[in-house]
Every structure is written in C-alpha cells, then in structure tokens.
Design an enzyme around this catalytic site. Structure first.
Site, short mmCIF file in Angstrom:
data_model
loop_
_atom_site.label_atom_id
_atom_site.label_comp_id
_atom_site.label_asym_id
_atom_site.label_seq_id
_atom_site.Cartn_x
_atom_site.Cartn_y
_atom_site.Cartn_z
CG ASP A 205 -1.87 0.78 0.90
OD1 ASP A 205 -3.01 0.73 1.25
OD2 ASP A 205 -2.22 1.93 1.41
CG ASN A 213 -4.52 11.40 -5.89
OD1 ASN A 213 -4.31 11.97 -6.81
ND2 ASN A 213 -4.81 10.41 -5.43
CG HIS A 218 -7.27 11.70 -9.17
ND1 HIS A 218 -8.51 10.20 -10.03
CD2 HIS A 218 -8.14 11.52 -7.61
CE1 HIS A 218 -8.38 9.34 -9.76
NE2 HIS A 218 -8.92 9.82 -8.30
CG ASP A 222 -4.89 8.32 -12.76
OD1 ASP A 222 -5.23 7.57 -11.80
OD2 ASP A 222 -5.90 8.79 -13.27
CD GLU A 248 -4.21 3.29 -1.20
OE1 GLU A 248 -5.11 3.80 -2.08
OE2 GLU A 248 -3.79 4.05 0.30
N1 LIG Z 1 -5.22 9.46 -8.60
C1 LIG Z 1 -5.67 8.20 -7.66
N2 LIG Z 1 -5.98 8.04 -6.60
C2 LIG Z 1 -6.47 6.86 -6.20
C3 LIG Z 1 -6.61 6.12 -6.89
N3 LIG Z 1 -7.51 5.36 -6.18
C4 LIG Z 1 -7.90 5.95 -4.81
N4 LIG Z 1 -7.07 6.83 -4.93
C5 LIG Z 1 -6.42 7.55 -3.87
O1 LIG Z 1 -5.79 6.87 -2.86
C6 LIG Z 1 -6.28 7.68 -1.53
C7 LIG Z 1 -5.61 6.77 -0.42
O2 LIG Z 1 -5.83 6.97 0.68
P1 LIG Z 1 -6.25 6.74 1.78
O3 LIG Z 1 -7.24 6.04 2.06
O4 LIG Z 1 -6.66 7.53 2.85
O5 LIG Z 1 -4.65 6.28 1.90
P2 LIG Z 1 -3.30 7.15 1.96
O6 LIG Z 1 -3.07 8.60 2.14
O7 LIG Z 1 -1.67 6.91 1.11
O8 LIG Z 1 -2.47 7.12 4.24
P3 LIG Z 1 -1.96 5.46 3.97
O9 LIG Z 1 -2.83 4.88 3.59
O10 LIG Z 1 -1.84 5.39 5.48
O11 LIG Z 1 0.33 5.99 3.96
C8 LIG Z 1 -7.35 8.45 -1.43
O12 LIG Z 1 -7.07 10.19 -1.77
C9 LIG Z 1 -8.04 8.12 -3.30
O13 LIG Z 1 -8.62 9.09 -3.63
C10 LIG Z 1 -6.94 5.91 -8.30
O14 LIG Z 1 -7.49 5.28 -9.05
N5 LIG Z 1 -5.99 6.78 -9.01
#
Ligand SMILES: Nc1nc2c(ncn2[C@@H]2O[C@H](COP(=O)(O)OP(=O)(O)OP(=O)(O)O)[C@@H](O)[C@H]2O)c(=O)[nH]1
Length: 325
Positions: A205, A213, A218, A222, A248
C-alpha cells in the site's frame, strides 16, 4: 445443477443441444428402418442414437463435457461416413450439422481435421453420389461450410480471449484485477497444497498517497500508480502475479516462496520504490505486509493475515516490511 450449468458452461450447453436435436432427428429413422425391414441401417442408426443418448446422460449427470464432446464428434463423423455410404446423397446431408457441431464442440484444429477427413473420404469414395456433378457439388458446398465454420470459430475464440483479458485486468495499471485475484489465489493455493510447496502473498500500500493526489492532482496520482505497477512487475519472476486490490493497494502472489524468500523480496521492492519513484512531494514509499499460506487456513484468512501485516507496517511508521510467517 445441470440447469445452472446450461447457462454457465458453453460446451456443455452446445453438447446437450446437439445430442437432443440429433436424437429427435435420428430416432424416427431407427423406427422407419425396422418398419421397412432394413435391419443393417436400423442397427447403425440405433448405435448412433445409443451414443447420443449415453453422452447426454453422462454429461447431464455431471460428466466432463470435453471428452464427451470429442467422443460425439468422432462418433458423428464415422456415423456420417457409414450412413452416406449406405443410403447415398441424402445420408451425406448429415455431414453439414456434424461439421458445424464439431467447431462448436472441440478445438478448432481438431474440428478442421475431422471435417476435412469426412469431406475428403466422402468425395473420394464417391459411392454416396448419383453423379460426378453431385459429388463435385457436395465437395464444394461442404468445403465452404467447413471454411466458414473455421473462420467463425477462430473469430469467436479471439473475441472470447479479448473479453477475458478486459474482464480480468485493471485498465489503469494493466495489473490483474480483484476478480482475477480471487480465482488465481484459489488455483495457487490448490497447486501449493497438492505439491506441498510454499506460496506467499505480499500486500503493498503506497504511503500517504492522498497527499500526492491533493498536491498534484488525480492524473499525477494515476501516473504514480502506473509507474509503481510497472516497477513491481519488472522485479517479479515469470510465475509471480500482480493484482490491483483497491485504490493504491496491490497484491503480489509469489508461488514457491516461504517467509525466508518473501522478506528479502518485499524489502527489495520497498527499497526499489523509494529509490525510483518520486513526486514533487518527495519520494514515494510503500508499506508491505506478507504472509505464507498455512495448511489450515482458507484464502480469505491468508489474505487477511497479509493485509493485517501491511497495516502493522503502516502502524510501525510506514516504508517498511512486516511478514507474518
Ligand atoms: N490518482 C488516483 N488516486 C486514487 C485512486 N484510487 C484511490 N486513490 C486515492 O488514494 C488515496 C488513499 O488515501 P488513504 O486511504 O487516506 O491512504 P493514504 O493517503 O495512502 O495513507 P496511508 O495508506 O495511511 O499511508 C485517496 O486519496 C484516493 O482518492 C486512483 O485510481 N487514482
């Protein structure tokens, strides 16, 4: 059970349809042959009906459709040859549905071989046809039918392969998707148990991905996901398989690996990510959790252990590896 299989198993459905329709078509001829005293043809038609009915019963009771299909194609090919030789041109007409069914039931190269043999033997023998013209007409029309059925079968197989690829791949990163993961984890676990070999799983992860983002948009996020998937795949062996599990979060299936193999692999991936992936917010890092399949757990428990190990890595400060042996 068999009714459900009719909807989900194409080969089974075609086999049931073909056997049922052929039974309905051939059975009246069995009665007719015996009524007019043609015992030899009556016996041949009875044998064909018995093969069709036996196959139908076998697959309907849960038998494997693949060998049953091969059996039916061989039986109908031989049946067509014998019947055409004995009753003439009208018997040769059965070769058309037999050719078409072959391409729906078995591998197209085998179906092509069976159909070519049938057409060639009938045309070369010639005994089934009243004239040279009839023989030539049969040869041309049956060959065109065979060719079109071959092209149709090839086209269908290509479309099926494309659909399967689309249905099992994440369109952004090209990694296999969650749907494919359930299936492949099941196969990998079964294979490992059968061969008494270890199999490992890494859940990865990206850390603080939301910041990327939020800061860069975004689209930039990506492209980080795409680069991450590419980087992991470039580090994998041929048998390893990468899945996009969620936003992610990715899962790497590593057949043949125990905890001693999984730890260095996970660590080298973690280091490669922080060395190679950057964004204006700083280096991209990844937290990795690993688990090796235990004998007494199912796939969900296995995945849940790897996921829990990944959360433990997050909890310990991120950009690290925790493997639950
Ligand atoms: N650009 C993009 N962002 C995505 C996609 N799928 C999920 N995300 C983003 O991934 C982010 C995940 O955020 P969190 O679950 O808070 O986790 P994090 O910021 O990585 O923090 P930790 O996992 O705790 O280290 C969110 O902002 C989602 O919008 C995608 O397909 N593309």
């Amino acid at each position: 059970m068999s009714r459900e299989r009719l909807r989900t198993d194409f080969q089974f459905a075609v086999l049931v349809l073909f056997c049922t329709v052929a039974l309905a078509g051939v059975t009246p001829f069995v009665i007719y042959r015996y009524v007019v005293g043609d015992v030899v043809l009556g016996v041949i038609d009875t044998a064909i009906v018995a093969a069709l009915a036996g196959t139908l019963l076998y697959v309907w009771r849960g038998g494997d459709a693949a060998p049953a299909s091969l059996f039916i194609v061989v039986t109908t090919t031989i049946g067509c040859l014998v019947v055409a030789r004995m009753v003439g041109m009208s018997g040769a007409l059965w070769s058309y549905p037999a050719i078409a069914a072959g391409f729906l039931l078995i591998r197209r190269t085998r179906a092509l071989l069976a159909a070519s043999l049938l057409i060639l033997l009938l045309a070369l023998d010639g005994g089934a046809f009243p004239s040279e013209l009839a023989r030539l007409m049969y040869f041309s029309s049956a060959s065109v039918t065979c060719l079109l059925a071959f092209v149709f079968a090839r086209h269908t197989a290509l479309q099926r392969a494309q659909l399967e690829a689309l249905a099992s791949r994440d369109p952004l990163t090209g990694a296999a998707n969650r749907r494919a993961m359930a299936r492949e984890l099941h196969i990998a676990a079964e294979t490992a148990r059968r061969h008494r070999a270890p199999v490992g799983l890494l859940v990865m992860d990206l850390d603080h991905f939301k910041r990327v983002n939020d800061a860069l948009g975004h689209e930039a996020g990506d492209s980080v996901l795409v680069d991450f998937a590419r980087l992991v795949q470039s580090h994998c062996r041929a048998g390893d398989r990468l899945f996009r599990y969620g936003g992610e979060e990715f899962v790497l299936l590593v057949p043949g690996s125990d905890a001693n193999d999984l730890r260095p692999l996970a660590d080298s991936l973690r280091r490669a990510v922080s060395a190679a992936l950057r964004s204006p917010c700083g280096p991209i890092t990844v937290s990795v959790g690993g688990a090796v399949l235990r004998a007494d757990e199912d796939n969900q428990q296995w995945l849940a252990r790897a996921d829990a190990a990944m959360y433990e890595a997050k909890h310990q400060g991120r950009d690290r590896v925790v493997v639950d042996g």
